[in-house]
Design a protein around this motif. Sequence first.
Motif, short mmCIF file in Angstrom:
data_model
loop_
_atom_site.label_atom_id
_atom_site.label_comp_id
_atom_site.label_asym_id
_atom_site.label_seq_id
_atom_site.Cartn_x
_atom_site.Cartn_y
_atom_site.Cartn_z
N LEU A 148 11.31 6.09 8.17
CA LEU A 148 10.07 6.52 7.52
C LEU A 148 8.86 6.06 8.32
O LEU A 148 7.88 6.81 8.46
CB LEU A 148 10.00 5.94 6.10
N ARG A 196 5.84 8.47 10.09
CA ARG A 196 4.42 8.36 9.73
C ARG A 196 3.56 7.84 10.88
O ARG A 196 2.39 8.17 10.97
CB ARG A 196 4.27 7.46 8.51
N ASP A 199 0.53 1.54 2.12
CA ASP A 199 1.03 2.90 2.32
C ASP A 199 1.75 3.39 1.05
O ASP A 199 2.84 2.92 0.72
CB ASP A 199 1.98 2.95 3.51
N GLU A 229 3.16 6.22 0.58
CA GLU A 229 4.34 7.02 0.90
C GLU A 229 5.56 6.16 1.15
O GLU A 229 6.69 6.67 1.16
CB GLU A 229 4.06 7.89 2.13
N HIS A 230 5.35 4.87 1.36
CA HIS A 230 6.47 3.94 1.57
C HIS A 230 6.82 3.30 0.23
O HIS A 230 6.06 2.50 -0.30
CB HIS A 230 6.07 2.87 2.60
N ARG A 249 13.47 5.42 -5.29
CA ARG A 249 12.44 6.39 -4.95
C ARG A 249 11.96 7.07 -6.22
O ARG A 249 12.74 7.34 -7.11
CB ARG A 249 12.97 7.43 -3.97
#
Length: 323
Positions: free
Chosen positions: A56, A60, A77, A79-80, A323
């Motif tokens: 990941l 990015r 972040d 998105e992490h 997730r």
Amino acid sequence: MLSRVAENLYWLGRYIVRAENTARLISVHSHLLLDLPRGMKLGWSPLVDILGANQLFAERYGDEWSEANVVRFLITDAEHGSSVAASISAAREILRTVRDSTPRDAWEQINGLHLFLQEKGERHLPRAQRQTGLDRVTDAMLLMRGVLGANMSHDVGYQFMRIGMSLEQADMTTRIIDVRTVDLIQSKTDELRPFQHIQWMSVLRSLMAYQAYRRHEKIRVSGPAVLRFLLQDRGFPRSVTFNLNALANALPRLPAYRGSERSIDRVRALIQDASFDRLLERGLHEWLDEVQIGLGKTHEALSCSYFQPAPSTVSTQSQSQRR
């Protein structure tokens, strides 16, 4: 209790421990720069390795393994999924949905920290301000654990949260040991080998274990002694054995726990039979992989018993990342 509520409380415990450990890890790594002599190169990629998020990060940030990119990836972040901000946000969302089962003070604490990271998180990424922000995160997570432990009824819901905390801490401890003991200090010169003890001290400090280690072991910091303390000690709250025992002690308060108990016993036996002097010479990484796989199977057993009607399809590589 509904399985959905039980799963939420389980993951609440995991997110709280994950956020605290990640923040402390960044803090110790930043301070390690001050302890090393000139000419010794300190890489930031091991911090991403610990969380198993290399792919990941590459998606990015490409190949730019700079301090700024790694710190942003691990702290703010969104998105992490295992960043500090993402863990806090996920814990906040869980608390919002299970307010009836948790103290009001816990919601106020996590909501205040969430807003702080949203509004001022980016300002605290540079070195000059970083420690202030990280201290706020670690202090808030420790306070959260205190509030939940002191003010929440120790019923079945609390046991699920306790199990999540214990399993996450065991997983984070093995990950930190695994990555921090291999290529943390990227140097092959003989002149810098005497500074190897600094590496082991950083392992202890990443887990807030240095003072407890010195009091318990009463010897100079060394690899085998550090591994014995962090993996086998029954009294230190961040050791793997302590957390496996806490997990095993919580299970009898839940129904149908036998499958999970067997997986815990296998991991405990693997740790208690280990010879760390031999493992340091060869095979430490492979042995820790076995321990982490065992922890992943424990998560799967818990998930199958209480949260899902069918066996989990989550890969062992990503057991600790929801997730």
